[in-house]
Write a protein that holds these residues in place. Sequence first.
Motif, short mmCIF file in Angstrom:
data_model
loop_
_atom_site.label_atom_id
_atom_site.label_comp_id
_atom_site.label_asym_id
_atom_site.label_seq_id
_atom_site.Cartn_x
_atom_site.Cartn_y
_atom_site.Cartn_z
N ILE B 27 0.82 -1.22 0.00
CA ILE B 27 0.00 0.00 0.00
C ILE B 27 0.85 1.26 0.00
O ILE B 27 0.35 2.34 -0.29
CB ILE B 27 -0.96 0.06 1.21
CG1 ILE B 27 -0.20 -0.09 2.53
CG2 ILE B 27 -2.06 -0.95 1.09
CD1 ILE B 27 -0.96 0.47 3.71
N ALA B 28 2.13 1.12 0.35
CA ALA B 28 3.03 2.27 0.35
C ALA B 28 3.78 2.38 -0.98
O ALA B 28 4.70 3.18 -1.11
CB ALA B 28 4.02 2.15 1.50
N ALA B 29 3.39 1.58 -1.95
CA ALA B 29 4.15 1.51 -3.21
C ALA B 29 3.26 1.80 -4.41
O ALA B 29 3.46 1.25 -5.50
CB ALA B 29 4.79 0.12 -3.33
N ASP B 30 2.31 2.69 -4.22
CA ASP B 30 1.41 3.04 -5.34
C ASP B 30 2.21 3.51 -6.55
O ASP B 30 3.05 4.40 -6.43
CB ASP B 30 0.44 4.14 -4.89
CG ASP B 30 -0.99 3.65 -4.89
OD1 ASP B 30 -1.23 2.51 -5.35
OD2 ASP B 30 -1.86 4.38 -4.44
N GLY B 31 1.93 2.91 -7.70
CA GLY B 31 2.59 3.34 -8.93
C GLY B 31 3.99 2.80 -9.11
O GLY B 31 4.59 2.99 -10.16
N VAL B 32 4.54 2.11 -8.10
CA VAL B 32 5.89 1.54 -8.23
C VAL B 32 5.80 0.25 -9.05
O VAL B 32 5.14 -0.71 -8.65
CB VAL B 32 6.52 1.26 -6.85
CG1 VAL B 32 7.92 0.70 -7.02
CG2 VAL B 32 6.54 2.53 -6.00
N LYS B 33 6.44 0.26 -10.22
CA LYS B 33 6.27 -0.84 -11.17
C LYS B 33 7.37 -1.87 -11.07
O LYS B 33 8.51 -1.55 -10.73
CB LYS B 33 6.25 -0.26 -12.59
CG LYS B 33 5.08 0.66 -12.83
CD LYS B 33 5.03 1.19 -14.25
CE LYS B 33 3.84 2.14 -14.35
NZ LYS B 33 3.57 2.60 -15.70
N GLY B 34 7.02 -3.09 -11.38
CA GLY B 34 7.98 -4.17 -11.43
C GLY B 34 7.48 -5.23 -12.38
O GLY B 34 6.45 -5.05 -13.04
N HIS B 35 8.21 -6.33 -12.47
CA HIS B 35 7.69 -7.44 -13.27
C HIS B 35 8.22 -8.76 -12.72
O HIS B 35 9.20 -8.80 -11.97
CB HIS B 35 8.02 -7.28 -14.75
CG HIS B 35 9.46 -7.51 -15.09
ND1 HIS B 35 10.41 -6.51 -15.00
CD2 HIS B 35 10.11 -8.62 -15.52
CE1 HIS B 35 11.59 -7.01 -15.36
NE2 HIS B 35 11.44 -8.28 -15.68
N ILE B 36 7.50 -9.80 -13.08
CA ILE B 36 7.89 -11.15 -12.71
C ILE B 36 8.36 -11.88 -13.96
O ILE B 36 7.71 -11.77 -15.01
CB ILE B 36 6.69 -11.92 -12.12
CG1 ILE B 36 6.23 -11.28 -10.80
CG2 ILE B 36 7.01 -13.40 -11.92
CD1 ILE B 36 4.86 -11.76 -10.35
N GLU B 37 9.47 -12.56 -13.85
CA GLU B 37 9.84 -13.50 -14.91
C GLU B 37 9.55 -14.91 -14.39
O GLU B 37 10.29 -15.45 -13.56
CB GLU B 37 11.32 -13.36 -15.27
CG GLU B 37 11.61 -12.12 -16.10
CD GLU B 37 13.06 -12.05 -16.59
OE1 GLU B 37 13.53 -10.93 -16.85
OE2 GLU B 37 13.71 -13.12 -16.68
N LEU B 38 8.44 -15.45 -14.86
CA LEU B 38 8.08 -16.81 -14.47
C LEU B 38 8.93 -17.78 -15.30
O LEU B 38 9.16 -17.53 -16.50
CB LEU B 38 6.60 -17.04 -14.77
CG LEU B 38 5.94 -18.27 -14.18
CD1 LEU B 38 5.75 -18.12 -12.67
CD2 LEU B 38 4.59 -18.54 -14.85
N LEU B 39 9.39 -18.84 -14.71
CA LEU B 39 10.12 -19.84 -15.50
C LEU B 39 9.17 -20.34 -16.60
O LEU B 39 8.00 -20.62 -16.33
CB LEU B 39 10.59 -21.00 -14.61
CG LEU B 39 11.65 -20.65 -13.56
CD1 LEU B 39 11.98 -21.88 -12.70
CD2 LEU B 39 12.92 -20.12 -14.21
N PRO B 40 9.68 -20.41 -17.84
CA PRO B 40 8.78 -20.70 -18.98
C PRO B 40 7.95 -21.97 -18.81
O PRO B 40 6.80 -22.03 -19.26
CB PRO B 40 9.76 -20.84 -20.15
CG PRO B 40 10.94 -20.02 -19.76
CD PRO B 40 11.06 -20.16 -18.27
N GLU B 41 8.46 -22.96 -18.11
CA GLU B 41 7.70 -24.22 -17.99
C GLU B 41 6.42 -24.07 -17.16
O GLU B 41 5.55 -24.94 -17.21
CB GLU B 41 8.57 -25.34 -17.41
CG GLU B 41 9.06 -25.12 -15.99
CD GLU B 41 10.50 -24.61 -15.95
OE1 GLU B 41 10.87 -23.78 -16.83
OE2 GLU B 41 11.24 -25.03 -15.04
#
Lengths: 161, 161
Positions: B27-41
């Motif tokens: 809730i303290a990170a509004d607008g803070v972007k990131g991403h997940i790299e899921l293992l392809p399998e």
Amino acid sequence: METITLNPIGKIFTPHNNISDMPIQAIAADGVKGHIELLPEFEPGLKDLDGFSHITLLYHFHKADGFELVTTPFLDTAQHGVFATRAPKRPNAIGISTVRLTGIENNIIHIEQVDMLNGSPLIDIKPFHPQFDHRENVQSGWLEKSKNSTPNQLRSDDRFR
Amino acid sequence: METITLNPIGKIFTPHNNISDMPIQAIAADGVKGHIELLPEFEPGLKDLDGFSHITLLYHFHKADGFELVTTPFLDTAQHGVFATRAPKRPNAIGISTVRLTGIENNIIHIEQVDMLNGSPLIDIKPFHPQFDHRENVQSGWLEKSKNSTPNQLRSDDRFR
């Protein structure tokens, strides 16, 4: 990536001895009582937990055997990706349940709304705080459209045995 | 009790490279972007996840070194049991964050409101559903009375390094 090793900090005791006919969520387990036996060496970590009405438990789905990446969950007849469900057979078989805390006596923690199997190894306890844990303006995909809109009535069957 | 071995299913990338000066909750990170790299399998497990606006991530506090059963959390000056806090140095160093899901491209998952360290190993993704995850009539002990009632403004310091 490195594997992660967890050591259970206790055990959760519930009336649910079979993987079928269980409440599928804590909200479906109103009044269902259980308790946690925390390993005695962790008891100091409970200081001030008694001020919370709800706690979030992380535990091992210890009877889940393997996983399926696409699965038909209890609340629908269609298949969904396992990460879009709360099904117990997942690549890392960790469950999350927020339960009602009713009392603490030394290393024994009394809880209600229990929806996990009897004997589930406990991994962590976190305090529940609406300011941290609620979200507004939420969309819940297939769960909103699911055929059964009263999951509090639903019980599991044996498909994840 | 038996140890539990987890194999990460991917990695979470965020702007937070240091354990200090981080948002202390999603809730303290509004607008803070990131991403997940899921293992392809594991990509087939994402089917229908795109219908959800929020997802709950389980991840490893991979930089947390050891634990203290009694700790002084960011939101207070008093000591509390670790199980009454969300502090990262816990017996099993697993974090839970509910983040906003903004898009999925193959095995890449775009998220916002990220409050975890860059490179955190991902353990699980669960769909967030208010009917499962909200609780009413909640009491939150010291967190309600904490000196800082606006945790969305707060950042971490280096005490859990």
